[in-house]
Design an enzyme around this catalytic site. Structure first.
Site, mmCIF file in Angstrom:
data_model
loop_
_atom_site.group_PDB
_atom_site.id
_atom_site.type_symbol
_atom_site.label_atom_id
_atom_site.label_comp_id
_atom_site.label_asym_id
_atom_site.label_seq_id
_atom_site.Cartn_x
_atom_site.Cartn_y
_atom_site.Cartn_z
ATOM 1 N N ASP A 81 -5.109 -11.322 -6.443
ATOM 2 C CA ASP A 81 -4.123 -10.357 -5.938
ATOM 3 C C ASP A 81 -4.700 -8.955 -5.950
ATOM 4 O OD1 ASP A 81 -1.829 -9.047 -5.194
ATOM 5 O OD2 ASP A 81 -0.861 -9.227 -7.140
ATOM 6 N N GLU A 141 -0.910 -0.414 -3.021
ATOM 7 C CA GLU A 141 0.128 -1.418 -2.760
ATOM 8 C C GLU A 141 0.888 -1.728 -4.036
ATOM 9 O OE1 GLU A 141 1.793 -5.579 -2.428
ATOM 10 O OE2 GLU A 141 0.429 -4.689 -3.890
ATOM 11 N N ASP A 173 -2.031 -11.368 1.733
ATOM 12 C CA ASP A 173 -1.939 -10.991 0.324
ATOM 13 C C ASP A 173 -1.878 -12.260 -0.527
ATOM 14 O OD1 ASP A 173 -1.493 -9.727 -2.079
ATOM 15 O OD2 ASP A 173 0.242 -8.588 -1.420
ATOM 16 N N HIS A 189 -0.651 -10.749 -11.992
ATOM 17 C CA HIS A 189 -0.537 -9.434 -12.624
ATOM 18 C C HIS A 189 -0.929 -9.474 -14.104
ATOM 19 C CE1 HIS A 189 2.194 -7.202 -9.538
ATOM 20 N NE2 HIS A 189 1.056 -7.644 -9.013
#
Length: 512
Positions: free
Chosen positions: A297, A329, A358, A452
């Site tokens: 990502d 982003e 993405d 993340h």
């Protein structure tokens, strides 16, 4: 109280951060073979052919680029104590240099430009919330939250806001010097925090209407914002019930954070050849979150575009191809939003469609297509969706649909009348039993278990899915670079689509 003593007193934990210093040095590009370099020989190149372009895509080349990207992310270790490519870091600056240097090796095939813009970024170093005698397990600081006063713990009574805290009158006078508990809904989180701040509150807590935690952001900073947490609906409802029964609830809130504005950069590459009045555009984002290196990502999407850009340079195009690598982003689609905001009406109309790429290689992947319609999105979005469907079916592959919910860089384009679409392989969503049967993997787990997080590294890639989707990216670009036959014309007088009315995300975090 100094940060160290706060940690010792309350045993708070948090992520490390440091100064962010730009880096500009040349980066070697890993080539599987010598790239084609073109000056004025565009007419001698063969016309773009989708199958031939797809055949030039190999997972070995993509993996080699991912290894370079991870090494670049490691340049931020002295700032963050781990690899990251968050905007403003050495890792992100090196990423931009790598993209630019790779494109520069293609000679004059592309016109490459940089677009600098101001971006708001935030870091939470430490945080803690105590309500009554417990620490809410779902508590998380909102994105772009300011710190608590003097970056130290604050203490006060929990005061319940009326309605959803969307009007200043919803926050009672008793909030002054205390901590406000606010229900999620109706208006952005930033408005709720602002109203709490205007009432003199020391901090705010937004509780979800669902059991899950709130992973939100306050959005554009306001001088009236206060330190704000989100918590899940189960814990939030329990506190509301106690307060309504007349029970007094005390709380301690602590956020050590910073919110600041830096300058970062979009990279745009447009073919010199092809009809400049009819451009096919595709983009991915060059940055990661602060918590990890972001190899999936969106290292995968941005590197897919880079590899396609290299291989495309061997072909002549009828329509111009414009490729973008967005910055910021992860801070809320700032780069793509800025780009679209700077387009003139004529420039907007020159973009026939925008494709968003993405997260192309989630380890527990599903082949996902954005479920666009011409009724809810700009005309042409449905035709793009059909292109993806046809390609997967031609390969004998399963696919599924995901909504346009504002989570990636298509958002600004669709809001401004440009047809859009894209594919993905999934983030923190949970794979279903049906999807396990369709794609393999494990039902009940996230599509990307390292979304993340620090673990979004070289071990976090499904190379088979990455190669498949990069071939589809190549096909989508090649198709429209050759011809827009059958694709709807842009109409400057078309009504703005209904997209956006119920969108609750702007990037990866909730805004409402």
């Amino acid at each position: 109280m100094a940060r160290l003593s706060v940690v010792a007193a309350l045993a708070f934990t948090g992520a490390a951060s440091a100064l962010q210093i730009p880096l500009q040095i040349p980066i070697n590009t890993p080539w599987t073979e010598t790239p084609a370099v073109h000056q004025d020989d565009g007419d001698e190149l063969p016309l773009i052919d989708s199958k031939t372009l797809q055949d030039r895509i190999a997972s070995s080349s993509l993996e080699a680029r991912a290894k370079v990207l991870y090494d670049l992310a490691k340049r931020s270790e002295d700032e963050y104590n781990h690899p990251t490519r968050v905007i403003g870091s050495k890792g992100h600056e090196a990423t931009l240099t790598y993209i630019q240097s790779t494109l520069a090796q293609l000679g004059s095939y592309y016109n490459v430009s940089s677009q600098s813009f101001p971006a708001v970024t935030g870091n939470v170093f430490e945080s803690r919330l105590v309500v009554g005698a417990e620490v809410p397990s779902s508590a998380a600081p909102m994105g772009l939250t300011p710190p608590t006063r003097n970056n130290e713990p604050v203490h006060g009574q929990v005061i319940l806001a009326e309605n959803e805290g969307c009007e200043p009158s919803d926050v009672p006078e008793q909030a002054s010097g205390n901590i406000v508990l606010i229900k999620r809904g109706t208006c952005p989180f930033g408005t709720k925090s602002e109203n709490a701040g205007k009432a003199g509150a020391l901090a705010a807590i937004v509780y979800n209407t669902d059991p899950e935690p709130v992973q939100g952001t306050l959005g554009t900073p306001s001088p009236d914002h206060v330190a704000t947490f989100g918590i899940g609906g189960t814990e939030g409802s329990k506190y509301v019930e106690k307060i309504r029964k007349g029970e007094k609830l005390d709380a301690i809130a602590y956020i050590d954070a910073e919110v600041r504005t830096i300058v970062t950069t979009n990279i745009i590459a447009q073919t010199l050849g092809g009809d400049a009045e009819n451009c096919v555009m595709a983009g991915g984002h060059s940055d990661s979150v602060a918590e990890g290196p972001g190899i999936n990502d969106d290292g995968t999407g941005s590197l897919s575009l880079l590899e396609v850009a290299v291989q495309l340079s061997r072909f002549r195009v009828n329509n111009c191809v414009r490729l973008a690598w967005w910055a910021a982003e992860e801070e809320g689609l700032l780069g793509s939003d800025y780009y679209v905001s700077q387009l003139s009406g004529e420039d907007n109309q020159r973009i026939r469609l925008f494709m968003d790429y993405d997260m192309m290689a989630s380890p527990n992947y599903a082949y996902q297509i954005y479920n666009a319609t011409n009724e809810e999105n700009p005309t042409g979005s449905a035709e793009l969706k059909e292109l993806y469907i046809d390609w997967y079916e031609d390969q004998g592959l399963n696919y599924t649909f995901i909504p346009f919910d504002g989570r990636s860089d298509y958002d600004g384009f669709i809001r401004n009348g440009i047809p859009g679409g894209g594919i993905a392989t999934g983030a923190e969503g949970v794979k279903t039993k049906d999807e396990e049967a369709m794609f393999g993997g494990k039902a009940g787990d996230w599509y990307d278990p390292n979304y993340h997080q620090i673990g979004d590294d070289l071990r976090n890639l499904a190379l088979d899915a990455w190669e498949v989707n990069t071939k589809l990216i190549a096909h989508s670009i090649a198709t429209f670079a050759k011809s827009f036959k059958g694709f709807p014309e842009r109409n400057a007088d078309a009504e703005i689509s209904s997209y956006g009315r119920d969108v609750k995300y702007h990037g990866s975090k909730l805004v409402v």
